[in-house]
Design an enzyme around this catalytic site. Structure first.
Site, short mmCIF file in Angstrom:
data_model
loop_
_atom_site.label_atom_id
_atom_site.label_comp_id
_atom_site.label_asym_id
_atom_site.label_seq_id
_atom_site.Cartn_x
_atom_site.Cartn_y
_atom_site.Cartn_z
N GLU A 1 52.20 60.32 63.78
CA GLU A 1 52.43 60.88 62.45
C GLU A 1 51.42 62.00 62.24
O GLU A 1 50.25 61.88 62.63
CB GLU A 1 52.26 59.80 61.38
N GLU B 1 47.79 65.16 52.25
CA GLU B 1 47.89 63.94 51.43
C GLU B 1 46.86 64.03 50.32
O GLU B 1 45.77 64.58 50.50
CB GLU B 1 47.63 62.69 52.27
#
Length: 284
Positions: free
Chosen positions: A162, A167
């Protein structure tokens, strides 16, 4: 009677490292198998996007570009939202995509939101991905701009990797994070860099990954913030040799976003996206 030891030893050559003349051979030294890591060849990227969405339409995001993850299972992180595929949570208007998390009940979940997924025909194996976005604010929000593999050839998450281009958790408002997850380093042990961006929630910023066979590099507003190098030690550390696609979403609460609870007064909370650009890497 004296035994002919030379003949006896010849009869057992399959079991003993002894020559027929009676002289012991030197054992062949063990040489471990290693894979030479790739060199940094200074790869460049095409200047014309292989995939771009400027969000110039009106209504739902273009069906040729996007699909959706839907539902409210908690998504492995105890998240509180139900993801929909409607303009209630993802809408394009005035040259902008807006993903909105709302305080409303659907299928037993207390919030709704959207998790958009780029169509696999646009996916990349090495390249540059750039997204210009303004982030939501408020405790309990957890927006992300990130990448997952099209096919999990090395196994279920995190074995196939990933890449988190961006984020952000609302309770820590100025900290923006770039991470990679692999079988060895994942979750709270992921490889991560953080940049403080005081205007992340009030202004648009460029969030970018440059991904080559040598490294995953992250840039915020063209400043290098993250580097993860391929050491050539296999998929447990480098699963990034497969095609990946892009995801855009806002989660609510969860194992990270909800550490300090959820402030319901901040909803609706929106992430706005000006554009998405994919650029292929130029082979060498």
């Amino acid at each position: 009677m004296k035994m002919n030891t030379g003949l006896l030893m010849c009869a057992f050559t399959g079991l003993m490292l002894v020559a027929c003349g009676g002289k012991k051979k030197d054992a062949t030294p063990y040489v471990p198998v290693t894979v030479k890591p790739p060199e940094d060849k200074g790869w460049k990227f095409e200047t014309t996007p292989s995939f771009a969405d400027e969000f110039d339409n009106t209504g739902l995001p273009l069906a040729d570009n996007w699909m959706y993850d839907t539902g409210g299972s908690g998504w492995g992180n105890n998240e509180l939202q139900y993801y929909t595929n409607t303009t209630n949570n993802a809408e394009v208007k005035n040259g902008m995509l807006t993903i909105t998390a709302k305080k409303e009940t659907m299928a037993g979940m207390g919030y709704t939101s959207s998790r958009m997924v780029s169509k696999f025909e646009h996916s990349l194996l090495y390249g540059r991905v750039e997204v210009r976005a303004k982030l939501p604010s408020g405790r309990g929000t957890w927006p992300a701009i990130w990448m997952l593999p099209d096919g999990y050839v090395y196994g279920a998450w995190p074995k196939s990797g990933e890449i988190d281009i961006m984020e952000h958790v609302g309770y820590d408002p100025n900290a923006v994070h770039f991470s990679t997850h692999t079988e060895v380093n994942n979750g709270g042990n992921s490889k991560t860099s953080t940049k403080m961006i005081e205007t992340a929630m009030t202004d648009f910023h460029n969030y970018r990954v440059d991904w080559t066979p040598y490294a995953v590099r992250g840039y915020y507003d063209d400043d290098l913030v993250f580097t993860y190098i391929n050491t050539g030690k296999g998929s447990s550390l480098w699963p990034f040799d497969q095609k990946f696609h892009l995801l855009l979403n806002i989660a609510v609460g969860g194992n990270w976003g909800g550490i300090k609870g959820v402030d319901d007064t901040v909803f609706p909370a929106a992430m706005q996206v000006d554009y998405v650009h994919f650029y292929k890497m130029i082979p060498q």
